[in-house]
Design a protein around this motif. Structure first.
Motif, mmCIF file in Angstrom:
data_model
loop_
_atom_site.group_PDB
_atom_site.id
_atom_site.type_symbol
_atom_site.label_atom_id
_atom_site.label_comp_id
_atom_site.label_asym_id
_atom_site.label_seq_id
_atom_site.Cartn_x
_atom_site.Cartn_y
_atom_site.Cartn_z
ATOM 1 N N PRO A 1 -72.528 87.145 -87.384
ATOM 2 C CA PRO A 1 -73.692 87.317 -88.257
ATOM 3 C C PRO A 1 -74.963 86.823 -87.571
ATOM 4 O O PRO A 1 -74.952 85.800 -86.873
ATOM 5 C CB PRO A 1 -73.351 86.436 -89.474
ATOM 6 N N GLY A 2 -76.039 87.564 -87.750
ATOM 7 C CA GLY A 2 -77.320 87.154 -87.198
ATOM 8 C C GLY A 2 -77.606 87.683 -85.813
ATOM 9 O O GLY A 2 -78.733 87.596 -85.332
ATOM 10 N N LYS A 3 -76.601 88.250 -85.152
ATOM 11 C CA LYS A 3 -76.801 88.781 -83.808
ATOM 12 C C LYS A 3 -76.908 90.309 -83.866
ATOM 13 O O LYS A 3 -76.209 90.965 -84.646
ATOM 14 C CB LYS A 3 -75.651 88.363 -82.886
ATOM 15 N N PHE A 4 -77.777 90.841 -83.035
ATOM 16 C CA PHE A 4 -77.974 92.289 -83.040
ATOM 17 C C PHE A 4 -76.835 92.991 -82.309
ATOM 18 O O PHE A 4 -76.296 92.484 -81.320
ATOM 19 C CB PHE A 4 -79.316 92.644 -82.408
ATOM 20 N N ILE A 5 -76.478 94.144 -82.821
ATOM 21 C CA ILE A 5 -75.368 94.915 -82.270
ATOM 22 C C ILE A 5 -75.905 95.907 -81.247
ATOM 23 O O ILE A 5 -76.783 96.711 -81.556
ATOM 24 C CB ILE A 5 -74.639 95.666 -83.406
ATOM 25 N N LYS A 6 -75.396 95.814 -80.038
ATOM 26 C CA LYS A 6 -75.851 96.694 -78.968
ATOM 27 C C LYS A 6 -74.961 97.919 -78.800
ATOM 28 O O LYS A 6 -75.363 98.902 -78.194
ATOM 29 C CB LYS A 6 -75.915 95.911 -77.655
ATOM 30 N N VAL B 1 -58.765 94.701 -85.254
ATOM 31 C CA VAL B 1 -59.897 93.799 -85.444
ATOM 32 C C VAL B 1 -60.044 93.531 -86.934
ATOM 33 O O VAL B 1 -59.953 94.460 -87.744
ATOM 34 C CB VAL B 1 -61.202 94.424 -84.903
ATOM 35 N N LYS B 2 -60.240 92.269 -87.311
ATOM 36 C CA LYS B 2 -60.497 91.973 -88.714
ATOM 37 C C LYS B 2 -61.983 91.695 -88.913
ATOM 38 O O LYS B 2 -62.629 91.061 -88.075
ATOM 39 C CB LYS B 2 -59.661 90.788 -89.203
ATOM 40 N N VAL B 3 -62.518 92.217 -90.009
ATOM 41 C CA VAL B 3 -63.939 92.080 -90.321
ATOM 42 C C VAL B 3 -64.078 91.166 -91.532
ATOM 43 O O VAL B 3 -63.400 91.359 -92.545
ATOM 44 C CB VAL B 3 -64.572 93.455 -90.615
ATOM 45 N N LEU B 4 -64.953 90.163 -91.403
ATOM 46 C CA LEU B 4 -65.106 89.162 -92.442
ATOM 47 C C LEU B 4 -66.567 88.966 -92.819
ATOM 48 O O LEU B 4 -67.455 89.162 -91.992
ATOM 49 C CB LEU B 4 -64.540 87.809 -91.977
ATOM 50 N N ARG B 5 -66.781 88.572 -94.052
ATOM 51 C CA ARG B 5 -68.108 88.190 -94.535
ATOM 52 C C ARG B 5 -68.186 86.668 -94.481
ATOM 53 O O ARG B 5 -67.237 85.984 -94.876
ATOM 54 C CB ARG B 5 -68.287 88.687 -95.961
ATOM 55 N N VAL C 1 -71.860 90.659 -90.652
ATOM 56 C CA VAL C 1 -70.437 90.361 -90.731
ATOM 57 C C VAL C 1 -69.947 89.741 -89.421
ATOM 58 O O VAL C 1 -70.642 89.761 -88.403
ATOM 59 C CB VAL C 1 -69.601 91.629 -91.027
ATOM 60 N N LYS C 2 -68.748 89.218 -89.494
ATOM 61 C CA LYS C 2 -68.069 88.670 -88.319
ATOM 62 C C LYS C 2 -66.852 89.542 -88.035
ATOM 63 O O LYS C 2 -66.134 89.943 -88.947
ATOM 64 C CB LYS C 2 -67.631 87.230 -88.608
ATOM 65 N N ALA C 3 -66.627 89.858 -86.777
ATOM 66 C CA ALA C 3 -65.465 90.655 -86.381
ATOM 67 C C ALA C 3 -64.681 89.885 -85.323
ATOM 68 O O ALA C 3 -65.260 89.399 -84.348
ATOM 69 C CB ALA C 3 -65.892 92.013 -85.843
ATOM 70 N N VAL C 4 -63.381 89.763 -85.532
ATOM 71 C CA VAL C 4 -62.516 88.982 -84.644
ATOM 72 C C VAL C 4 -61.304 89.816 -84.255
ATOM 73 O O VAL C 4 -60.706 90.495 -85.101
ATOM 74 C CB VAL C 4 -62.040 87.682 -85.345
ATOM 75 N N ALA C 5 -60.925 89.761 -82.988
ATOM 76 C CA ALA C 5 -59.727 90.466 -82.531
ATOM 77 C C ALA C 5 -58.500 89.806 -83.152
ATOM 78 O O ALA C 5 -58.267 88.614 -82.971
ATOM 79 C CB ALA C 5 -59.635 90.437 -81.007
ATOM 80 N N GLU C 6 -57.746 90.572 -83.911
ATOM 81 C CA GLU C 6 -56.547 90.056 -84.566
ATOM 82 C C GLU C 6 -55.394 89.922 -83.569
ATOM 83 O O GLU C 6 -54.501 89.106 -83.743
ATOM 84 C CB GLU C 6 -56.148 91.004 -85.706
ATOM 85 N N GLU C 7 -55.445 90.708 -82.516
ATOM 86 C CA GLU C 7 -54.463 90.669 -81.432
ATOM 87 C C GLU C 7 -55.179 91.151 -80.178
ATOM 88 O O GLU C 7 -56.364 91.487 -80.229
ATOM 89 C CB GLU C 7 -53.274 91.565 -81.760
ATOM 90 N N ASP C 8 -54.510 91.145 -79.045
ATOM 91 C CA ASP C 8 -55.147 91.664 -77.834
ATOM 92 C C ASP C 8 -55.593 93.098 -78.103
ATOM 93 O O ASP C 8 -54.800 93.935 -78.537
ATOM 94 C CB ASP C 8 -54.174 91.625 -76.654
ATOM 95 N N THR C 9 -56.861 93.359 -77.854
ATOM 96 C CA THR C 9 -57.473 94.612 -78.298
ATOM 97 C C THR C 9 -58.308 95.260 -77.197
ATOM 98 O O THR C 9 -58.918 94.556 -76.390
ATOM 99 C CB THR C 9 -58.384 94.339 -79.527
ATOM 100 N N ILE C 10 -58.310 96.575 -77.181
ATOM 101 C CA ILE C 10 -59.190 97.328 -76.275
ATOM 102 C C ILE C 10 -60.202 98.071 -77.133
ATOM 103 O O ILE C 10 -59.841 98.769 -78.083
ATOM 104 C CB ILE C 10 -58.405 98.319 -75.401
ATOM 105 N N ILE C 11 -61.467 97.906 -76.791
ATOM 106 C CA ILE C 11 -62.559 98.532 -77.539
ATOM 107 C C ILE C 11 -63.355 99.441 -76.616
ATOM 108 O O ILE C 11 -63.590 99.117 -75.451
ATOM 109 C CB ILE C 11 -63.484 97.450 -78.132
ATOM 110 N N LEU C 12 -63.762 100.581 -77.155
ATOM 111 C CA LEU C 12 -64.685 101.461 -76.464
ATOM 112 C C LEU C 12 -66.032 101.291 -77.174
ATOM 113 O O LEU C 12 -66.173 101.654 -78.334
ATOM 114 C CB LEU C 12 -64.209 102.906 -76.528
ATOM 115 N N GLY C 13 -67.002 100.722 -76.469
ATOM 116 C CA GLY C 13 -68.312 100.481 -77.048
ATOM 117 C C GLY C 13 -69.261 101.640 -76.781
ATOM 118 O O GLY C 13 -69.446 102.044 -75.629
#
Length: 217
Positions: A40-45, A55-59, A93-105
């Motif tokens: 939260p508070g950081k800009f998404i690039k 990935v789990k997303v939390l408030r 929101v906050k997003a955290v890797a629930e397990e080892d994860t690969i993301i395509l940004g």
């Protein structure tokens, strides 16, 4: 990652030109389990597309208390991050890797261009909004209408289905954080489930009966 690999991970995208651009302009990242991806508070690039893992997303409130909203699985992205990108706002929101994860940004400027250039990308974004809106309504309904013991049972069931296992590696504090309550409350409710012989508690583990879903319904 090749075009065919991306197509397999994100089956609703079949446009060869869009797939080629995903392979060319997307940034692949390997995220270890437990690592925070978005705060939260950081800009998404970049718009995060999950390729492998979860990935789990939390408030998060001002006191740091967390409330679980939804999971992102392979082939999915976060509607709230899309909203922040479109409005040039910091993440809420906050997003955290629930397990080892690969993301395509997908860089924000690329996402904006694709929304006009590719109908299939626009459809993908629209469907993401619709799906996440329904999931957030479920989260809201759970908080508003269900007792904590019911929420805990549904949480355990969701974890069983997610990991396809009856052995769950979870701490009482982790559960409390995601359900927005105290560790003491969760420990008491888990003890009640154990007394019913629906679960068995271990050290940072919960062993769940295979017929747990039938028991709670």
């Amino acid at each position: 990652m090749q075009i065919e690999d991306i197509k397999q991970k994100i089956p609703m995208i079949t446009d060869r030109h869009l797939l080629a651009e995903l392979a060319e302009k997307g940034v692949f990242q390997e995220i270890a389990s437990g690592v925070t991806i978005m705060e939260p508070g950081k800009f998404i690039k970049m718009v995060p597309l999950v390729i492998e893992g979860a990935v789990k997303v939390l408030r998060v409130d001002e006191e740091g208390k967390e409330l679980f909203l939804y999971y992102l699985y392979p082939g999915e992205t976060c509607a709230l991050s899309l909203t922040c990108c479109d409005a040039s706002k910091a993440s809420e929101v906050k997003a955290v890797a629930e397990e080892d994860t690969i993301i395509l940004g997908v860089p924000v400027r690329v996402h904006e261009a694709w929304s006009e250039k590719y109908a299939q990308w626009k459809d993908f974004v629209t469907q993401t909004y619709q799906r996440r809106f329904q999931e957030m309504l479920k989260a809201l309904d759970a908080v508003a209408f269900l007792k904590m013991d019911q929420r805990l049972a549904l949480y355990i069931l969701a974890k069983m289905k997610k990991f396809n296992s009856t052995d769950l590696q979870l701490t009482h504090q982790e559960i409390a954080n995601e359900l927005g309550t105290s560790r003491e409350v969760i420990s008491r409710l888990l003890k009640q489930l154990e007394k019913k012989k629906w679960i068995e508690l271990g050290r940072n583990k919960i062993y769940v009966r295979e017929d747990f879903e039938e028991l709670i319904m």
